[in-house]
Each structure stands twice: as C-alpha cells, then as structure tokens.
Design a protein around this motif. Structure first.
Motif, PDB file in Angstrom:
ATOM      1  N   SER A  31      -5.285 -11.675  -2.132  1.00  0.00           N
ATOM      2  CA  SER A  31      -4.313 -11.502  -3.212  1.00  0.00           C
ATOM      3  C   SER A  31      -3.494 -10.261  -2.904  1.00  0.00           C
ATOM      4  N   GLY A  32      -2.311 -10.454  -2.320  1.00  0.00           N
ATOM      5  CA  GLY A  32      -1.475  -9.321  -1.960  1.00  0.00           C
ATOM      6  C   GLY A  32      -2.141  -8.467  -0.909  1.00  0.00           C
ATOM      7  N   ILE A  33      -2.323  -7.159  -1.239  1.00  0.00           N
ATOM      8  CA  ILE A  33      -2.939  -6.260  -0.270  1.00  0.00           C
ATOM      9  C   ILE A  33      -4.464  -6.364  -0.278  1.00  0.00           C
ATOM     10  N   GLN A  34      -5.022  -7.147  -1.212  1.00  0.00           N
ATOM     11  CA  GLN A  34      -6.469  -7.346  -1.235  1.00  0.00           C
ATOM     12  C   GLN A  34      -6.837  -8.422  -0.216  1.00  0.00           C
ATOM     13  N   PRO A  35      -7.558  -8.045   0.866  1.00  0.00           N
ATOM     14  CA  PRO A  35      -7.931  -9.060   1.864  1.00  0.00           C
ATOM     15  C   PRO A  35      -8.950 -10.051   1.288  1.00  0.00           C
ATOM     16  N   GLY A  80      -1.407   7.504  -9.626  1.00  0.00           N
ATOM     17  CA  GLY A  80      -1.856   7.548  -8.247  1.00  0.00           C
ATOM     18  C   GLY A  80      -1.031   6.621  -7.376  1.00  0.00           C
ATOM     19  N   TYR A  81      -1.644   6.094  -6.342  1.00  0.00           N
ATOM     20  CA  TYR A  81      -0.940   5.175  -5.454  1.00  0.00           C
ATOM     21  C   TYR A  81      -1.955   4.192  -4.873  1.00  0.00           C
ATOM     22  N   THR A  82      -1.442   3.049  -4.412  1.00  0.00           N
ATOM     23  CA  THR A  82      -2.320   1.999  -3.907  1.00  0.00           C
ATOM     24  C   THR A  82      -2.667   2.234  -2.441  1.00  0.00           C
ATOM     25  N   SER A  83      -3.825   1.700  -2.046  1.00  0.00           N
ATOM     26  CA  SER A  83      -4.240   1.767  -0.647  1.00  0.00           C
ATOM     27  C   SER A  83      -5.273   0.667  -0.410  1.00  0.00           C
ATOM     28  N   VAL A  84      -5.640   0.496   0.823  1.00  0.00           N
ATOM     29  CA  VAL A  84      -6.693  -0.447   1.191  1.00  0.00           C
ATOM     30  C   VAL A  84      -7.710   0.316   2.027  1.00  0.00           C
ATOM     31  N   GLU A 114     -10.999  -3.401   0.896  1.00  0.00           N
ATOM     32  CA  GLU A 114     -10.825  -3.564  -0.540  1.00  0.00           C
ATOM     33  C   GLU A 114      -9.612  -2.778  -1.013  1.00  0.00           C
ATOM     34  N   ALA A 115      -8.771  -3.443  -1.809  1.00  0.00           N
ATOM     35  CA  ALA A 115      -7.639  -2.753  -2.434  1.00  0.00           C
ATOM     36  C   ALA A 115      -8.171  -1.734  -3.438  1.00  0.00           C
ATOM     37  N   GLN A 116      -7.498  -0.581  -3.518  1.00  0.00           N
ATOM     38  CA  GLN A 116      -7.927   0.430  -4.475  1.00  0.00           C
ATOM     39  C   GLN A 116      -6.738   1.283  -4.884  1.00  0.00           C
ATOM     40  N   VAL A 117      -6.933   2.022  -5.953  1.00  0.00           N
ATOM     41  CA  VAL A 117      -5.957   3.005  -6.407  1.00  0.00           C
ATOM     42  C   VAL A 117      -6.518   4.386  -6.100  1.00  0.00           C
ATOM     43  N   ASN A 118      -5.760   5.166  -5.315  1.00  0.00           N
ATOM     44  CA  ASN A 118      -6.125   6.560  -5.104  1.00  0.00           C
ATOM     45  C   ASN A 118      -5.530   7.363  -6.258  1.00  0.00           C
ATOM     46  N   ALA A 119      -6.341   7.690  -7.231  1.00  0.00           N
ATOM     47  CA  ALA A 119      -5.851   8.381  -8.418  1.00  0.00           C
ATOM     48  C   ALA A 119      -5.596   9.850  -8.114  1.00  0.00           C
ATOM     49  N   THR A 120      -4.434  10.347  -8.530  1.00  0.00           N
ATOM     50  CA  THR A 120      -4.160  11.784  -8.454  1.00  0.00           C
ATOM     51  C   THR A 120      -4.489  12.464  -9.773  1.00  0.00           C
ATOM     52  N   SER A 121      -4.512  11.686 -10.855  1.00  0.00           N
ATOM     53  CA  SER A 121      -4.944  12.225 -12.143  1.00  0.00           C
ATOM     54  C   SER A 121      -5.353  11.072 -13.040  1.00  0.00           C
ATOM     55  N   ILE A 122      -6.297  11.351 -13.938  1.00  0.00           N
ATOM     56  CA  ILE A 122      -6.663  10.370 -14.954  1.00  0.00           C
ATOM     57  C   ILE A 122      -6.753  11.072 -16.295  1.00  0.00           C
ATOM     58  N   THR A 123      -6.531  10.316 -17.358  1.00  0.00           N
ATOM     59  CA  THR A 123      -6.705  10.804 -18.723  1.00  0.00           C
ATOM     60  C   THR A 123      -7.630   9.838 -19.448  1.00  0.00           C
ATOM     61  N   ALA A 127       0.850  -1.194   0.000  1.00  0.00           N
ATOM     62  CA  ALA A 127       0.000   0.000   0.000  1.00  0.00           C
ATOM     63  C   ALA A 127       0.880   1.237   0.000  1.00  0.00           C
ATOM     64  N   GLY A 128       0.446   2.258  -0.725  1.00  0.00           N
ATOM     65  CA  GLY A 128       1.238   3.470  -0.873  1.00  0.00           C
ATOM     66  C   GLY A 128       2.164   3.444  -2.062  1.00  0.00           C
ATOM     67  N   TRP A 129       2.133   2.352  -2.845  1.00  0.00           N
ATOM     68  CA  TRP A 129       3.048   2.220  -3.972  1.00  0.00           C
ATOM     69  C   TRP A 129       2.538   3.064  -5.154  1.00  0.00           C
ATOM     70  N   PRO A 130       3.452   3.754  -5.848  1.00  0.00           N
ATOM     71  CA  PRO A 130       3.026   4.566  -7.004  1.00  0.00           C
ATOM     72  C   PRO A 130       2.423   3.711  -8.113  1.00  0.00           C
ATOM     73  N   VAL A 131       1.449   4.292  -8.771  1.00  0.00           N
ATOM     74  CA  VAL A 131       0.729   3.610  -9.848  1.00  0.00           C
ATOM     75  C   VAL A 131       0.817   4.443 -11.122  1.00  0.00           C
ATOM     76  N   GLU A 132       1.156   3.795 -12.215  1.00  0.00           N
ATOM     77  CA  GLU A 132       1.086   4.391 -13.547  1.00  0.00           C
ATOM     78  C   GLU A 132       0.505   3.338 -14.483  1.00  0.00           C
ATOM     79  N   MET A 133      -0.758   3.452 -14.771  1.00  0.00           N
ATOM     80  CA  MET A 133      -1.413   2.489 -15.661  1.00  0.00           C
ATOM     81  C   MET A 133      -1.907   3.221 -16.898  1.00  0.00           C
ATOM     82  N   THR A 134      -1.818   2.562 -18.026  1.00  0.00           N
ATOM     83  CA  THR A 134      -2.240   3.181 -19.282  1.00  0.00           C
ATOM     84  C   THR A 134      -3.270   2.303 -19.991  1.00  0.00           C
ATOM     85  N   ASN A 135      -4.240   2.987 -20.576  1.00  0.00           N
ATOM     86  CA  ASN A 135      -5.225   2.368 -21.467  1.00  0.00           C
ATOM     87  C   ASN A 135      -5.980   1.206 -20.813  1.00  0.00           C
TER      88      ASN A 135
END
Length: 778
Positions: A655-659, A615-619, A623-632, A561-569
């Motif tokens: 599954s990982g950080i997903q309880p 964004g970055y990951t959190s729980v 539920e695991a989620q991505v806290n988005a700082t921006s989306i396109t 949790a707290g890991w940076p996220v960069e996902m595309t498309n």
C-alpha cells in the motif's frame, strides 16, 4: 585644642549607562566641615565669647568642664549665637569665670568660590555671601519663620535689615555622559518693618556658563530671577537649569536684590545634578521589508522623537525620515531599490535628556523572485557559460557555497551531483545562511522542505546543526522575528545519532508558514556552536509550495517517503516504551494504521490516548512509519474496534510506501488493530534479544513463515505474536483468540551473527496486555 578634618562632602554621582559615575559636584549640600576638639574658653557672667572658627554648627557643640566629668546642656547652661558666640545663661551650672572645653564643627565652602557684584544703576552692594546654620543660634538668625536647611545643617546666602547686598558662589564641574538638569533648593523671603510678609524683590538665581569661568558675566541666562512669583516665599523651592550634555560647565548661584527696604533673607542649599538619558529598551529592528520599503521599529524608556537617518552608504546619511513621537517608534522607509543594502541609524530626543542613538546598522530589501516557483532547489543550475551556479540563492555570512561531491567524509549529493555546504575545522561559521525569495499568495499556507546532512568531530552531534525557515513577510534578515523556523532553541536539526554519533545520512526537514505578502523568503541556516575539529553541514533538494501534509495514516502510506506529516487526535493502539520507543496509531475509519517512531525526549503516550503528531514519513525494516519530531498528548478516547482477519492477512499486500509482507494476502493491514484465531504451536522461553519481547506462535492453517525460535533455533510455521516482557502463559495445542496490532520485523535466524545477510521480513502481532488473548482450550 585639636582640629581634624571631618569629610562630609556628598559627591553627587548620577548613574547612567550601566552604573558608571557620569559627573561630580563637590560639596553639593555645603555640608563639608572641620572639627574642633576641646577649645578652651573662659565664660564669665552672661558675656558672650567668640569661638575661634566660625561658622559654628550649633547642633554639633559639646561643652564640658576641664576634667570632662560634666557635660553642659545648650539652652540650659549656655547659648550659641550667630554661629560664632557662646555665653553662659543666667542660671548656668558653669561657674562664672570657669574655663570650659568646647568641641564643635564649623562649615567650610570646599569646592566653591565666593564673589560679590554690583549692577550699574541698582543699589545692591557687592558682598561675599555668608554660610552656616539657619535658625536662632546659627549664622542666619533673622529667618521668619525658621524653615531649617533644605538638606543637612548648612546653607549659603544673605540676610539683611534694609541693606541690599549681592553676591554668590561658583564651581566648575564635568559631565562625562548624558544630559539633564541642575536643581538648586532656594528660599527668598522678606518682611516689611511691621513684620508682615512683603516681596521686596530679593531673589536667588542661578546660571550655567560653558567651560571654565570665574566671572558671572559668562552666564547667558539666569533661572529663578524676579518676575516668577513662585521663587519668593517662606518655604524652599527648586530652581532648575538644563544641562545640554557632556562637557565642562561652571555653575553660578547668587542673590539679586536691587533696592529693597525690610527684613530679608536669600538662601540656597542642596545642589543636585540629575542627568537623564533616553534609553532604547528594544530594537532597533527591521520588522518588515519589501522590494521597495522597509519598516524599522524600536522602543524607548520615555516619550521621545522618532528619527531615522539612512542612505545606501554609511554615515553621513543623505536621507532623514521622521515618525510620530512616543515610547514605541515605527518608521517606514519608501522608494527603495529591490535587493539592495541600506545603512541607517535611529535617534530619539527628549530634551533636556541626552538622546538615544544607534550605531550604523544595515538591512537588505527583498529581492524579486526568479520566477513563479523556487529556482535551483536541487543546486544543479548552470550560468550562461554552462558552469554550475548557486544563483539565485544569496549568501549570508561565511556560507561556503556550491559543492560537488565527494566532499568531506565522502559526502555526495542527495541527488544528483551538487549540493550547498559549509564546513569549518577548528573554526565555526555560526549563522551562515542562504536565502531566496518566492512568489506567494497572502493567506495561503506554504511548506518549504529540504534534505540535510551534518557531521561533528571533536564535540557532540548537537554542536553542528541546521534549520530551514520561511519569512512570510519576504524579508532578508534570518534574525527577524517574523521568520518561521522548523526548529528553535540552542540545538537545531542534525543527522548523527544523538548518543552514538552514528551518521544517519541525508534526512528531510520542513517548515510551514502562512504568507502575509506576495513575496516570501526561504532560509537555510547553519549552527556551529563551537570551533570543534569539524563542523560540516549540507543542504540539498529544496522545495517550496502550497502545504500538503499527510493528515492520516492512509495518506502517510500513499505519499512518498520524507513527506511532512501533521496528524491530529489519532488513537494510540499500542505503545513500546523501551528504547527506541514507538507506538501505533490508527485512523478512526479503520482504513489504515501506522507505526510512529517517537522522539527520545517525547512524553510517553498510553494505549487509548489521542495524540497530535508532527514529523515525516519513512520506511524502515520493511515497514512504513512516521518519524515524529514532536507529539502532543490529548485526552484519551475510544480505540477503533479490531478487524477480524485470518493469519495469512496479517500484514497483507503493498500500500503505497508500505511494502507487501512476503506471502501476504489481500489488502495491507500493517499498522491496523486486528483480531485473528489459531492453535498455539510454539512458545519461546527466551525473549527477542533486539526488543526483549517474548513471542509465541499461532497457526490457523495459513502456514505463515514465522521465523525461528530464540531458545532452540528451530523454525516455526505460524504467526509470530509478541506477548510482552514475560513468557506467554499458554499451553501449546490450545486454541487462542488474539487481538493485536499488525507489524513487520526483520527476523535474524542467527542473532549471534548480525547483518550476515540471512535476515528476512516476517509479519508479527503486538498484543497490548493479557486481555488481548482469549484461551479457548485444546
């Protein structure tokens, strides 16, 4: 007769430095004049009568009879001669012997002083110059051809018929800023006795004396004198004199003729002082620094020299480095010491203009890193005596330093006991920062991350914010344009709810940059917009390394949790548009999907859109989620097909950080688009008060704990399905085939008593629209 002053003085004000008048020459075009009204004159025959106040400006003469019922016409009823005489014409309407009233303007030399001079060994006589109008009716009536005045109606100078005479005018004036050039319009022309143009050596010349002067001998250099053929001819030309800068000067303008035989005239007019200044249009900026060099750049509005004076102390400077001239200036200082502060000032010269200079400025060279990686990122290091230390972090501005909690508002470290903080009460420490250099490999992409905490009291949460940055050039100036920040603009990152002000606790922020040198710099900077009651900011657990980001939903769950996220498309499979908004995305290989908490000001995607997410990951809420700082939002595309599973597999295991979902079976399916089957066992007529969605339940025999109904409070065994904002239009007992996104919610069986401790997680299914449910009947 009535005389009145007519002020036609043109005050030559050349603007410089934001529009302030830089200097002033009185009567620069010799156009100041006086008015004479109704001077009585008796005109008899064609005899000429001198007017009382020469030199008369012929264009201003008005002649009337005594009762002013008739206005006479120049050239028809009367003529003006020599700028002084008036006479009837032979066919004038003016009765011979009649008294007429003559109104006119006559020139003065306000601001100027006339003089005459002789040169030993030359034949020129010392004679005061004349002034008035050129042309057949004016003071200067032997011009051939008549060119008129350079500006206005009055000129100054001489005319002669073989009689050389010398003299001129002078005026003292001030220049308060800038440098430049004095320009005088001049005309020196001559004819031989056969009326053919012949240069007999008459010239207009001008010179500048420093300070107050009354004697022409104070001039050290004359401009426009003989020897320059272009200063002789029938037309007006310009004489230019450099003005070196602010100060007191005396301008002399004169005729010079040694002997000469012929018809000649030397005239001058229209004195202009055109000040100029080399102006800095951008910079100076230290665009790059290393451990032993610094590059300074600036731009000017005209080509000029490139000079940097510098030293380890302020002025006077011991060193000067010169670069190539131009409008863009760049100088690299070499042989510097690492982690040292230097003073400098730039200069750009373009004579005769005043040079551009800067005040004393400073920069710091890059510091050698403490080791192979960032040091003291958790702020728990100690010095040689065992005391906590901030080193090797360096402060900029009013940064407070190392803090051991509990601090203001009970703040304790993110981990374990110390952090870096800056606080101000009814004060602000805007721009305060920490920095540290780290070794990097040019071309590689790096990530800096830290945890932050901010608290504002007396204003709004956005008034107190922070940011993290990387300078891939290894500089020490947080204002350098090369610094890559996690956020720009007027508001940075903060940890209070933007609307309610509720404290959200330590939050991660991060930034990426591609190294350009073998040393890069990490910055932590504070923004205090106003001197509010409290501005409290803190940093902890700073890390730096090669960028590894979560680029898929599967990785988001595997990384901490707290890991940076960069996902595309990524494919959008579900959208919840109410506040707080969220959506679900899914990897194209259908391995994983994940909830994405959308920024409040982000554009709202639609199901089927493809989006890029930072964004970055959190729980949250199990539920695991991505806290988005921006989306396109990209162009829409196909959505992955749903995976068919039984009710008991909705949510599934960990599954990982997903309880794991309580009672979940098999692999984690939380976040995936799935399809399942079951008999409708309940329909709630009241929406969930926390999300306003209306649920129904299905059961395929899995016996899932589905929580309680909102309308009756009864417990339901079955999978909870959120239909939307309207009640589900199905019959209890019918079999339904349902497609939706698997999620998790914290169910509160007593919603009127929130946070009473009886809450528990249950799996849910979010359907996108009515087409996601197929009613198969009873």
């Amino acid at each position: 007769m009535v005389r009145a002053s007519v002020l036609l003085v043109c005050l030559l004000a050349v603007l410089a430095f934001g529009g302030q008048a830089a200097s002033q020459i009185i009567n620069p075009s010799f156009e100041e004049r006086e008015q004479v009204t109704d001077e009585p004159v008796v005109l008899t025959g064609t005899g000429a009568v001198n007017l009382s106040h020469p030199p008369v400006i012929p264009e201003t003469v008005v002649v009337t009879n005594q009762d002013k019922t008739v206005t006479y016409v120049r050239g028809t009823d009367y003529n003006i001669g020599g700028g002084v005489r008036i006479a009837r014409t032979s066919n004038s309407r003016i009765p011979s012997g009649a008294t007429v009233l003559v109104s006119y303007q006559y020139a003065t030399l306000a601001g100027w002083t006339r003089y005459g001079y002789t040169v030993p060994g030359e034949g020129g006589q010392a004679v005061l110059p004349a002034y008035g109008s050129p042309g057949g009716s004016g003071t200067f009536d032997v011009l051939y051809p008549d060119q008129g005045a350079a500006d206005g109606q009055v000129v100054v100078g001489y005319q002669g018929w073989g009689d050389p005479k010398n003299g001129g005018v002078y005026q003292t004036f001030e220049v308060t800023s800038g440098a430049g050039v004095l320009i005088i319009s001049a005309r020196a022309f001559s004819l031989n006795w056969s009326f053919q143009p012949t240069d007999i050596g008459n010239r207009v010349r001008a010179g500048l004396a420093i300070g107050v002067a009354t004697d022409r001998s104070a001039v050290t250099e004359w401009y426009g004198d003989r020897g320059a053929q272009n200063y002789w001819g029938p037309g007006w030309c310009d004489i230019s004199i450099p003005v070196p800068g602010p100060g007191t000067y005396t301008l002399f303008i004169e005729n010079h003729i040694a002997w000469g035989s012929g018809i000649w005239s030397s005239l001058w007019d229209n004195v202009r002082l055109e000040l100029c200044q080399v102006n800095i249009t951008s910079g100076p900026t230290v665009t790059a620094t290393g451990t032993d060099f610094a590059t300074i750049e600036w731009d000017t509005d005209q080509p000029s020299s490139t000079i940097v004076h510098w030293d380890t102390d302020g002025p006077p400077y011991a060193n000067t480095t010169i670069g190539d001239p131009g409008t863009h200036h760049s100088v690299t200082l070499t042989g510097l010491s690492d982690c040292a502060t230097y003073h400098f000032s730039i200069k750009s010269e373009a004579p005769p203009c005043a040079p551009a200079t800067s005040p004393d400025l400073t920069f710091m060279t890059s510091c050698l890193p403490c080791g192979p990686t960032l040091c003291n990122g958790d702020f728990e290091a100690t010095d040689e005596t065992g005391n906590p230390t901030l080193a090797p972090w360096r402060k900029i501005g009013r940064f407070d330093g190392l803090i051991e909690g509990p601090w203001f508002f009970g703040l304790t470290a993110h981990s374990p006991t110390h952090f870096a903080g800056t606080a101000a009460s009814y004060d602000k420490k805007d721009g305060a920062a920490l920095f540290q250099t780290v070794y990097t490999e040019p071309g590689k992409r790096y990530m800096a991350q830290c945890y932050i905490w901010t608290q504002n009291v007396g204003g709004v949460p956005q008034n107190t914010s922070v940011r993290i940055g990387i300078d891939p050039l290894g500089g020490t100036d947080p204002n350098s344009p090369s610094v890559q920040w996690n956020i720009t603009g007027d508001t940075w990152s903060y940890t209070q709810h933007w609307e309610t002000g509720a404290q959200l606790g330590w939050q991660p922020i991060f930034v990426f940059a591609t190294a350009e040198r073998n040393i890069s710099t990490v910055f932590l900077q504070v923004k205090h917009k106003f001197a509010d009651a409290w501005n409290v900011t803190a940093f902890d657990d700073v890390s730096f390394g090669e960028a590894v980001t979560a680029s898929s939903a599967a990785l988001c769950k595997k990384l901490p949790a707290g890991w940076p996220v960069e996902m595309t498309n990524k494919a959008v499979t579900y959208v919840y548009p109410l506040s707080p908004p969220f959506c679900y995305i899914e990897d194209d290989d259908r391995v994983a999907g994940i909830k994405v908490k959308l920024p409040d000001d982000a554009p709202m995607p639609s199901v089927g859109d493809r989006i890029d997410i930072v964004g970055y990951t959190s729980v949250a809420d199990n539920e695991a989620q991505v806290n988005a700082t921006s989306i396109t939002i990209n162009a829409p595309s196909t959505v992955p097909d749903p995976i068919g599973i039984p009710n008991k597999s909705v949510g599934g295991g960990q599954s990982g950080i997903q309880p794991a979902v309580p009672g979940g079976v098999g692999l984690s399916t939380t976040g995936l688009l799935v399809r399942t089957f079951g008999r409708c066992v309940a329909i709630d007529w009241v929406p969930n008060p926390f999300n306003w969605l209306c649920p129904f339940w299905i059961d395929d025999g899995s016996g899932i704990n589905g929580g309680t109904r909102y309308d009756t409070g009864q417990h339901v065994t079955g999978l909870k399905v959120y239909y939307g904002l309207a009640t589900a239009p199905y019959n209890v007992g019918n079999y339904l085939l349902v497609t939706g996104v698997a999620g998790v919610e914290i169910h509160d069986p007593t919603p009127l008593e929130p946070h009473s401790g009886d809450e528990y997680p249950v799996p849910v299914l979010y359907v996108r629209d009515s087409s996601d449910v197929v009613d198969l009947g009873p």
